[in-house]
Scaffold this active site. Structure first.
Site, short mmCIF file in Angstrom:
data_model
loop_
_atom_site.label_atom_id
_atom_site.label_comp_id
_atom_site.label_asym_id
_atom_site.label_seq_id
_atom_site.Cartn_x
_atom_site.Cartn_y
_atom_site.Cartn_z
N HIS A 1 43.72 31.44 35.25
CA HIS A 1 44.77 31.70 34.27
C HIS A 1 44.15 32.37 33.04
CE1 HIS A 1 48.46 29.59 35.73
NE2 HIS A 1 47.57 29.02 36.51
N GLU B 1 45.45 34.07 30.72
CA GLU B 1 46.26 33.94 29.50
C GLU B 1 45.91 32.68 28.71
OE1 GLU B 1 48.31 31.28 32.34
OE2 GLU B 1 47.31 33.23 32.46
N CYS C 1 47.37 33.15 39.59
CA CYS C 1 47.40 31.86 40.28
C CYS C 1 48.39 31.90 41.44
CB CYS C 1 47.71 30.74 39.29
SG CYS C 1 47.32 29.09 39.93
#
Length: 242
Positions: A218, A220, A110
């Site tokens: 993102h 994760e 990001c």
């Protein structure tokens, strides 16, 4: 086998009672540990010396955060650019310099993708809805106040000859949307390797340094099964081989 040390920069901010803090989202740490890394959290100027970081860094994960100061890409600050974290800006760019000097793998997420782009001379749209000419309301790039962080906002298409395509093993996959800024001009030596349906750049790689990768989503936060978990595994494997 030695667990590679992955440097991860933290942001600065305040708690509700205005206590100043350094912080990093828990999901980044969890993803690194799960992939087999030893995270080294760097907090502004209060952490280890740059000499220590350079000596011990096996890889660099540049994480998300607030907007980057437009002065970094020689632009005037617009009214929709907010919550600047200049201390974090300076830290990110210094860590990128160290990583390039050591030739260790770099993964930007990001804001991290945006920092990589700016470091190499690129620029940003300071607000997609306000500045991007092909913006489409049905493609939600910034929905973090509407949906959960793992909500799949739209698809992206990944170029066949890219390192990211090789890692994920798919031409198309879903991403979450947690950003209101995006790459405008690509930095020198970078190539766009994934795009949203409206043309927004969703991933970049360095032509001469294939282990430098940035993604706008993102990963994760995305739930398994997802091809995105392969990205952290590949990143850590590269750090081990370094």
């Amino acid at each position: 086998m030695k667990r590679p040390i992955i440097v991860i920069p933290g942001s600065s901010g305040e708690k509700e009672d205005r206590t100043p803090i350094y912080f990093v989202h828990k999901k980044y740490i969890e993803a690194l540990v799960k992939a087999g890394a030893e995270p080294l959290f760097i907090c502004g100027t209060a952490g280890p010396s740059y000499e220590y970081i350079e000596k011990n860094m096996d890889g660099l994960l540049i994480v998300g955060g607030d907007d980057i100061d437009p002065k970094k890409y020689e632009a005037d600050k617009k009214e929709y650019t907010k919550n600047l974290d200049v201390e974090r800006d300076n830290l990110d760019f210094k860590l990128i310099e160290i990583a390039l000097k050591k030739k260790v793998p770099v993964l930007g997420i990001c804001r991290g993708l945006q920092a990589i782009n700016i470091h190499f001379g690129g620029t940003l749209y300071q607000d997609i809805e306000s500045e991007f000419p092909n913006t489409q309301k049905e493609i939600e790039h910034d929905n973090h106040n509407i949906h959960s962080r793992d909500w799949v906002a739209h698809k992206i298409t990944i170029k066949e000859d890219s390192r990211l395509r090789e890692i994920l093993g798919v031409e198309e996959t879903g991403v979450n949307g947690l950003h209101h800024q995006a790459i405008k001009k690509l930095g020198t030596g970078l190539r766009a390797v994934a795009h949203a349906p409206d043309g927004i750049v969703e991933a970049i790689e360095h032509v001469d340094h294939p282990e430098i990768i940035g993604v706008q989503c993102h990963p994760e936060e995305l739930r398994e099964p997802s091809p995105w978990n392969k990205l952290f595994n590949s990143f850590i494997n590269s750090a081990i081989k370094n």
